[in-house]
Design a protein around this motif. Structure first.
Motif, PDB file in Angstrom:
ATOM      1  N   TYR A 273      -6.291  -0.644  60.769  1.00 26.94           N
ATOM      2  CA  TYR A 273      -5.316  -1.115  61.755  1.00 26.94           C
ATOM      3  C   TYR A 273      -4.336  -0.056  62.241  1.00 26.94           C
ATOM      4  O   TYR A 273      -3.531  -0.309  63.134  1.00 26.94           O
ATOM      5  CB  TYR A 273      -4.553  -2.351  61.261  1.00 26.94           C
ATOM      6  CG  TYR A 273      -3.916  -2.298  59.882  1.00 26.94           C
ATOM      7  CD1 TYR A 273      -2.968  -1.332  59.543  1.00 26.94           C
ATOM      8  CD2 TYR A 273      -4.254  -3.254  58.923  1.00 26.94           C
ATOM      9  CE1 TYR A 273      -2.379  -1.332  58.296  1.00 26.94           C
ATOM     10  CE2 TYR A 273      -3.665  -3.248  57.661  1.00 26.94           C
ATOM     11  CZ  TYR A 273      -2.726  -2.285  57.354  1.00 26.94           C
ATOM     12  OH  TYR A 273      -2.149  -2.272  56.114  1.00 26.94           O
ATOM     13  N   TYR A 274      -4.404   1.135  61.678  1.00 29.57           N
ATOM     14  CA  TYR A 274      -3.383   2.121  62.034  1.00 29.57           C
ATOM     15  C   TYR A 274      -3.538   2.708  63.432  1.00 29.57           C
ATOM     16  O   TYR A 274      -4.642   2.817  63.955  1.00 29.57           O
ATOM     17  CB  TYR A 274      -3.368   3.259  61.017  1.00 29.57           C
ATOM     18  CG  TYR A 274      -2.831   2.831  59.675  1.00 29.57           C
ATOM     19  CD1 TYR A 274      -1.529   2.352  59.559  1.00 29.57           C
ATOM     20  CD2 TYR A 274      -3.613   2.874  58.543  1.00 29.57           C
ATOM     21  CE1 TYR A 274      -1.037   1.935  58.330  1.00 29.57           C
ATOM     22  CE2 TYR A 274      -3.132   2.455  57.305  1.00 29.57           C
ATOM     23  CZ  TYR A 274      -1.835   1.992  57.215  1.00 29.57           C
ATOM     24  OH  TYR A 274      -1.345   1.581  56.014  1.00 29.57           O
ATOM     25  N   ARG A 275      -2.420   3.050  63.995  1.00 27.43           N
ATOM     26  CA  ARG A 275      -2.335   3.779  65.264  1.00 27.43           C
ATOM     27  C   ARG A 275      -1.175   4.747  65.175  1.00 27.43           C
ATOM     28  O   ARG A 275      -0.154   4.420  64.596  1.00 27.43           O
ATOM     29  CB  ARG A 275      -1.959   2.826  66.400  1.00 27.43           C
ATOM     30  CG  ARG A 275      -3.121   2.060  66.887  1.00 27.43           C
ATOM     31  CD  ARG A 275      -2.718   1.332  68.131  1.00 27.43           C
ATOM     32  NE  ARG A 275      -3.726   0.332  68.406  1.00 27.43           N
ATOM     33  CZ  ARG A 275      -3.666  -0.485  69.422  1.00 27.43           C
ATOM     34  NH1 ARG A 275      -2.647  -0.428  70.259  1.00 27.43           N
ATOM     35  NH2 ARG A 275      -4.608  -1.354  69.627  1.00 27.43           N
ATOM     36  N   TYR A 298       0.973   0.119  63.254  1.00 24.40           N
ATOM     37  CA  TYR A 298      -0.194  -0.762  63.496  1.00 24.40           C
ATOM     38  C   TYR A 298       0.041  -1.638  64.729  1.00 24.40           C
ATOM     39  O   TYR A 298      -0.012  -2.867  64.644  1.00 24.40           O
ATOM     40  CB  TYR A 298      -0.496  -1.605  62.253  1.00 24.40           C
ATOM     41  CG  TYR A 298       0.698  -2.307  61.634  1.00 24.40           C
ATOM     42  CD1 TYR A 298       1.194  -3.498  62.169  1.00 24.40           C
ATOM     43  CD2 TYR A 298       1.358  -1.771  60.529  1.00 24.40           C
ATOM     44  CE1 TYR A 298       2.295  -4.135  61.615  1.00 24.40           C
ATOM     45  CE2 TYR A 298       2.459  -2.392  59.970  1.00 24.40           C
ATOM     46  CZ  TYR A 298       2.920  -3.576  60.510  1.00 24.40           C
ATOM     47  OH  TYR A 298       4.007  -4.192  59.965  1.00 24.40           O
ATOM     48  N   LEU A 301      -2.343  -4.657  65.579  1.00 17.96           N
ATOM     49  CA  LEU A 301      -2.746  -5.629  64.556  1.00 17.96           C
ATOM     50  C   LEU A 301      -2.433  -7.080  64.947  1.00 17.96           C
ATOM     51  O   LEU A 301      -3.280  -7.962  64.791  1.00 17.96           O
ATOM     52  CB  LEU A 301      -2.085  -5.265  63.212  1.00 17.96           C
ATOM     53  CG  LEU A 301      -2.378  -6.180  62.030  1.00 17.96           C
ATOM     54  CD1 LEU A 301      -3.879  -6.303  61.765  1.00 17.96           C
ATOM     55  CD2 LEU A 301      -1.669  -5.682  60.768  1.00 17.96           C
TER      56      LEU A 301
END
Ligand code: HAM
Length: 430
Positions: A273-275, A298, A301
């Protein structure tokens, strides 16, 4: 043989328990959660708790179908012979974002800062600091995409470990860009690894089709050898303009506040889910492969879980790993305090009186009593064993005069104290 706890779990035991070296001291555990609470609540975070089992789909969509966590490490929940479609939560973020959406927490002042601690479950290969039930302290900020929030989150994570007294920690900071940057990076990785696919582990062959970036996170030594050999360019080289500007802004805040960190261009994190901002907290005694904690932004998410598009960022650290680090640094953790007073009766008929005296004190202090009558020497030893500051005796003389013979176990000083004056004596003496 008596039944044993499942592999990869630990019992949380009281101070003085004989097997504390292989288990968890419940007062050390509480010291960590209370320290986190102090630091996080000072920053405006509120406590939240979510169920320890959730719909499988929440975890699959949240953490990501290509992660080791979802593919290999899920504890599934069965009941009455049926698979209920539930899993034990492997981490806290997906559940907290679900709770945020489901409970309309958007109406609270934004950004909303939440924290929790609790057990998480991953069916991993068990080793020191790698458990199947472990515990995290988790901090989440939902509702802002501002780089200032990223920097504050990192600052807070560092602040918790600093407040715990740890010094051998290092922040490894990176960015995994926006989804379009990741697509470009994945395309690059696919091209790079495909000619070597035969040599990759079975898991990584699979990653090559699903999500090539996950290969970089592989625990296989062969895969890591190939990665080194291919001189893989890091994700950081592939950041788009916006993600790069955001990363620069986060760094500028951290620099301005004097937060030490090292840019780690290869950070990928084990969850999908990371950004943008992603980081890990490392400790010299935990080993290079295992982090003390990790976190990241995230922003996609909430939408992935079916809610409105809402940015978020957070981190979690493993309490067991924090305890290992504290021990490695020789940091003394305060054990829980003993009772202020231990009250013993010298004859069986005075036991209820000793109990009554202890009960009357409990509105203001920890007070214990002996359930059986004792000789004075035994009573003093018992008080000491329990860590009491005072031990008091009630015999026939004391019962007749409504007093207790109170001894300060440190100084040895003895006083006759009237029952109704006992609370005041104990709070003003010494
Ligand atoms: P994570 O990196 O998977 O992130 O886990 C965070 C920390 O939990 C790790 O750094 C480690 O200390 C601890 N941990 C993980 N697995 C184990 C294990 N098997 N045994 C012992 N400790 C373990 C997350 O879980 C994200 N939810 C963090 C986050 C919050 N990101 C945004 N918000």
């Amino acid at each position: 043989m008596a039944l044993q706890r499942p592999k990869g779990t630990q019992d949380h035991l009281p101070d003085g328990s004989p097997k504390l070296s292989s288990e968890i001291s419940s007062s050390a555990f509480r010291h960590v959660t209370q320290t986190a609470r102090t630091v996080l609540e000072r920053a405006g975070a509120s406590f939240i708790a979510t169920p320890i089992f959730e719909e499988s789909e929440l975890v699959t969509r949240g953490v990501g179908g290509s992660t080791d966590i979802v593919r290999k490490e899920m504890f599934k929940v069965f009941y009455a012979g049926d698979h209920g479609g539930f899993v034990m939560r492997p981490e806290g973020t997906a559940g907290i974002v679900r709770a945020y959406i489901q409970n309309g927490l958007k109406q609270l002042p934004a950004p909303l800062k939440l924290w929790t601690h609790g057990p998480m479950f991953r069916a991993e290969n068990v080793q020191k600091g790698r458990l199947r039930q472990f515990h995290q302290v988790d901090y989440e900020v939902i509702g802002s995409a501002d780089a200032l929030v990223d920097a504050e989150a990192i600052w807070l994570m560092v602040e918790v470990v600093r407040e715990l007294g740890l010094s051998g920690v290092q922040v490894k900071l990176g960015s995994i860009g926006d989804p379009s940057d990741r697509e470009t990076y994945n395309a690059y990785l696919k091209e790079l690894f495909t000619p070597h696919a035969e040599r990759l582990s079975d898991d990584s062959k699979d990653r090559l089709t699903r999500n090539p970036m996950r290969i970089l996170d592989s625990k296989s030594a062969t895969d890591q050898g190939i990665i080194a050999e291919l001189n893989v360019r890091p994700m950081l080289d592939f950041l788009g303009e916006e993600a790069a500007a955001h990363f620069a802004q986060v760094r500028a805040y951290l620099d301005a506040w004097g937060v030490a960190y090292e840019v780690d261009p290869s950070i990928v994190r084990g969850l999908d889910y990371y950004r943008r901002t992603a980081w890990e907290l490392h400790h010299q005694n935990i080993g290079a492969k295992s982090a003390l904690g990790g976190g990241g932004r995230y922003d996609g998410l909430a939408a992935e879980l079916g809610g409105p598009d809402t940015p978020g960022i957070g981190w979690a650290f493993g309490i067991e790993r924090i305890l290992i680090a504290l021990e490695a640094e020789g940091i003394q953790i305060p054990t829980s305090a003993g009772p202020v007073i231990y009250i013993a009766a010298l004859d069986a008929e005075y036991v209820p009186l000793a109990a009554k005296a202890a009960l009357s004190l409990r509105a203001s202090m920890r007070a214990e009593f002996g359930y059986k009558h004792q000789k004075p020497g035994n009573a003093f030893r018992e008080g000491e064993r329990r860590g009491a500051t005072y031990t008091a005796l009630i015999g026939s003389d004391e019962a007749a005069t409504g007093t207790l013979a109170v001894k300060h176990l440190g100084t040895g000083e003895q006083s006759a104290v009237k029952l109704e004056e006992l609370a005041e004596f104990l709070t003003t003496d010494s």
